[in-house]
Design a protein around this motif. Structure first.
Motif, PDB file in Angstrom:
ATOM      1  N   GLU A  66       9.541  12.148  -4.881  1.00 46.41           N
ATOM      2  CA  GLU A  66      10.059  11.989  -6.163  1.00 46.41           C
ATOM      3  C   GLU A  66      10.437  10.349  -5.668  1.00 46.41           C
ATOM      4  OE1 GLU A  66      11.586  11.882 -10.046  1.00 46.41           O
ATOM      5  OE2 GLU A  66      10.161  13.104  -8.807  1.00 46.41           O
ATOM      6  N   ALA A  67      11.110   9.966  -4.705  1.00 47.64           N
ATOM      7  CA  ALA A  67      11.519   8.608  -4.422  1.00 47.64           C
ATOM      8  C   ALA A  67      10.569   7.807  -4.502  1.00 47.64           C
ATOM      9  CB  ALA A  67      12.156   8.588  -3.158  1.00 47.64           C
ATOM     10  N   VAL A  68       9.215   8.077  -3.953  1.00 50.59           N
ATOM     11  CA  VAL A  68       8.156   7.205  -3.895  1.00 50.59           C
ATOM     12  C   VAL A  68       7.534   6.894  -5.509  1.00 50.59           C
ATOM     13  CG1 VAL A  68       5.668   6.933  -3.222  1.00 50.59           C
ATOM     14  CG2 VAL A  68       7.359   7.610  -1.728  1.00 50.59           C
ATOM     15  N   ARG A  69       7.667   8.134  -6.017  1.00 49.49           N
ATOM     16  CA  ARG A  69       7.053   8.312  -7.272  1.00 49.49           C
ATOM     17  C   ARG A  69       7.940   7.336  -8.301  1.00 49.49           C
ATOM     18  NH1 ARG A  69       7.948  10.010 -12.399  1.00 49.49           N
ATOM     19  NH2 ARG A  69       9.922  10.942 -11.920  1.00 49.49           N
TER      20      ARG A  69
ATOM     21  N   ARG B  28      20.995   8.437   1.709  1.00 48.82           N
ATOM     22  CA  ARG B  28      22.318   7.485   2.552  1.00 48.82           C
ATOM     23  C   ARG B  28      21.817   6.077   2.596  1.00 48.82           C
ATOM     24  NH1 ARG B  28      24.523  11.704   7.018  1.00 48.82           N
ATOM     25  NH2 ARG B  28      25.064  13.200   5.354  1.00 48.82           N
ATOM     26  N   ASN B  29      20.612   5.968   2.915  1.00 48.81           N
ATOM     27  CA  ASN B  29      20.270   4.655   3.472  1.00 48.81           C
ATOM     28  C   ASN B  29      18.745   4.208   2.641  1.00 48.81           C
ATOM     29  OD1 ASN B  29      19.696   2.472   4.878  1.00 48.81           O
ATOM     30  ND2 ASN B  29      19.721   3.461   7.004  1.00 48.81           N
ATOM     31  N   LYS B  30      19.032   3.106   2.220  1.00 47.24           N
ATOM     32  CA  LYS B  30      17.928   2.309   1.313  1.00 47.24           C
ATOM     33  C   LYS B  30      16.650   2.064   2.294  1.00 47.24           C
ATOM     34  CE  LYS B  30      18.978  -2.511   1.314  1.00 47.24           C
ATOM     35  NZ  LYS B  30      19.134  -3.789   0.478  1.00 47.24           N
ATOM     36  N   SER B  31      16.913   1.896   3.480  1.00 43.17           N
ATOM     37  CA  SER B  31      15.728   1.678   4.307  1.00 43.17           C
ATOM     38  C   SER B  31      14.975   2.684   4.610  1.00 43.17           C
ATOM     39  CB  SER B  31      16.268   1.009   5.697  1.00 43.17           C
ATOM     40  OG  SER B  31      16.919   1.670   6.444  1.00 43.17           O
ATOM     41  N   GLN B  32      15.408   3.844   4.305  1.00 39.72           N
ATOM     42  CA  GLN B  32      14.800   5.140   4.455  1.00 39.72           C
ATOM     43  C   GLN B  32      13.809   5.108   3.249  1.00 39.72           C
ATOM     44  OE1 GLN B  32      15.199   7.516   7.048  1.00 39.72           O
ATOM     45  NE2 GLN B  32      13.151   7.914   6.191  1.00 39.72           N
TER      46      GLN B  32
ATOM     47  N   VAL C 195       8.119   4.401   0.967  1.00 34.60           N
ATOM     48  CA  VAL C 195       7.237   3.767   0.066  1.00 34.60           C
ATOM     49  C   VAL C 195       6.008   2.984   0.958  1.00 34.60           C
ATOM     50  CG1 VAL C 195       7.041   1.861  -1.640  1.00 34.60           C
ATOM     51  CG2 VAL C 195       8.817   3.367  -1.672  1.00 34.60           C
ATOM     52  N   MET C 196       6.355   2.466   1.973  1.00 38.80           N
ATOM     53  CA  MET C 196       5.236   1.619   2.925  1.00 38.80           C
ATOM     54  C   MET C 196       4.489   2.718   3.465  1.00 38.80           C
ATOM     55  SD  MET C 196       6.251  -1.776   3.044  1.00 38.80           S
ATOM     56  CE  MET C 196       5.852  -2.259   4.847  1.00 38.80           C
ATOM     57  N   LYS C 197       5.056   3.934   3.945  1.00 36.55           N
ATOM     58  CA  LYS C 197       3.800   4.851   4.437  1.00 36.55           C
ATOM     59  C   LYS C 197       3.063   5.477   3.337  1.00 36.55           C
ATOM     60  CE  LYS C 197       6.573   6.705   8.330  1.00 36.55           C
ATOM     61  NZ  LYS C 197       7.364   7.768   8.984  1.00 36.55           N
ATOM     62  N   HIS C 198       3.596   5.705   2.241  1.00 33.13           N
ATOM     63  CA  HIS C 198       2.728   6.189   1.143  1.00 33.13           C
ATOM     64  C   HIS C 198       1.814   5.088   0.853  1.00 33.13           C
ATOM     65  CE1 HIS C 198       1.805   7.135  -3.035  1.00 33.13           C
ATOM     66  NE2 HIS C 198       1.885   8.527  -2.529  1.00 33.13           N
ATOM     67  N   ARG C 199       2.018   3.947   0.784  1.00 33.13           N
ATOM     68  CA  ARG C 199       1.049   2.876   0.393  1.00 33.13           C
ATOM     69  C   ARG C 199       0.027   2.526   1.477  1.00 33.13           C
ATOM     70  NH1 ARG C 199       5.229  -1.874  -2.349  1.00 33.13           N
ATOM     71  NH2 ARG C 199       5.502  -0.474  -4.268  1.00 33.13           N
TER      72      ARG C 199
ATOM     73  N   GLY D 161      -0.975   5.190   3.094  1.00 29.37           N
ATOM     74  CA  GLY D 161      -1.974   6.310   3.138  1.00 29.37           C
ATOM     75  C   GLY D 161      -1.420   7.342   4.309  1.00 29.37           C
ATOM     76  N   GLU D 162      -0.109   7.071   4.689  1.00 27.14           N
ATOM     77  CA  GLU D 162       0.238   8.054   5.819  1.00 27.14           C
ATOM     78  C   GLU D 162       0.997   9.131   5.264  1.00 27.14           C
ATOM     79  OE1 GLU D 162       2.482   6.147   8.807  1.00 27.14           O
ATOM     80  OE2 GLU D 162       1.410   4.164   8.670  1.00 27.14           O
ATOM     81  N   ASN D 163       1.176  10.216   6.115  1.00 29.18           N
ATOM     82  CA  ASN D 163       1.582  11.471   5.676  1.00 29.18           C
ATOM     83  C   ASN D 163       3.337  11.369   5.786  1.00 29.18           C
ATOM     84  OD1 ASN D 163       1.890  14.327   4.999  1.00 29.18           O
ATOM     85  ND2 ASN D 163       1.148  15.077   6.984  1.00 29.18           N
ATOM     86  N   LEU D 164       3.890  11.790   4.660  1.00 32.03           N
ATOM     87  CA  LEU D 164       5.203  11.895   4.483  1.00 32.03           C
ATOM     88  C   LEU D 164       6.035  13.047   5.110  1.00 32.03           C
ATOM     89  CD1 LEU D 164       5.850  10.382   1.047  1.00 32.03           C
ATOM     90  CD2 LEU D 164       6.019   9.209   3.324  1.00 32.03           C
ATOM     91  N   GLN D 165       5.167  14.211   5.471  1.00 32.84           N
ATOM     92  CA  GLN D 165       5.617  15.317   6.035  1.00 32.84           C
ATOM     93  C   GLN D 165       6.513  15.328   7.377  1.00 32.84           C
ATOM     94  OE1 GLN D 165       4.512  18.902   5.603  1.00 32.84           O
ATOM     95  NE2 GLN D 165       3.044  18.640   3.920  1.00 32.84           N
ATOM     96  N   PRO D 166       7.454  15.961   7.246  1.00 31.72           N
ATOM     97  CA  PRO D 166       8.231  15.675   8.590  1.00 31.72           C
ATOM     98  C   PRO D 166       7.523  16.098   9.647  1.00 31.72           C
ATOM     99  CG  PRO D 166       8.966  17.559   7.443  1.00 31.72           C
ATOM    100  CD  PRO D 166       7.880  17.021   6.728  1.00 31.72           C
ATOM    101  N   THR D 167       7.837  15.531  10.990  1.00 32.84           N
ATOM    102  CA  THR D 167       7.072  15.708  12.269  1.00 32.84           C
ATOM    103  C   THR D 167       8.030  16.926  12.937  1.00 32.84           C
ATOM    104  OG1 THR D 167       8.184  14.070  13.378  1.00 32.84           O
ATOM    105  CG2 THR D 167       6.137  13.707  12.604  1.00 32.84           C
TER     106      THR D 167
END
Length: 70
Positions: free
Chosen positions: A18-21, A40-44, A49-53, A55-61
């Motif tokens: 949702e944040a990326v969208r 809490r943190n805007k850098s998060q 957004v950078m990972k999504h652009r 093409g990386e997975n956003l699922q938690p490791t």
């Protein structure tokens, strides 16, 4: 570096997507997204957004480091 006793907040995949969208499709600023979604943190959000652009997975490791809990 983390301080002793410090806890880290983990966000669900739905919140991350949702944040990326909101940043990509609704053209909201990262600061607005952090306020709206109570992050809490805007850098998060920036890293999501950078990972999504990229093409990386956003699922938690699920890999944990360190000594196992007993």
């Amino acid at each position: 570096m983390a301080k002793k006793g410090q806890s880290f907040r983990q966000y669900s995949l739905d919140v991350k997507m949702e944040a990326v969208r909101l940043v990509n499709e609704e053209h909201m600023s990262i600061r607005e997204v952090t306020k709206q979604l109570d992050i809490r943190n805007k850098s998060q959000v920036q890293s999501w957004v950078m990972k999504h652009r990229a093409g990386e997975n956003l699922q938690p490791t699920t890999t944990r480091q360190g000594r196992p809990k007993t």
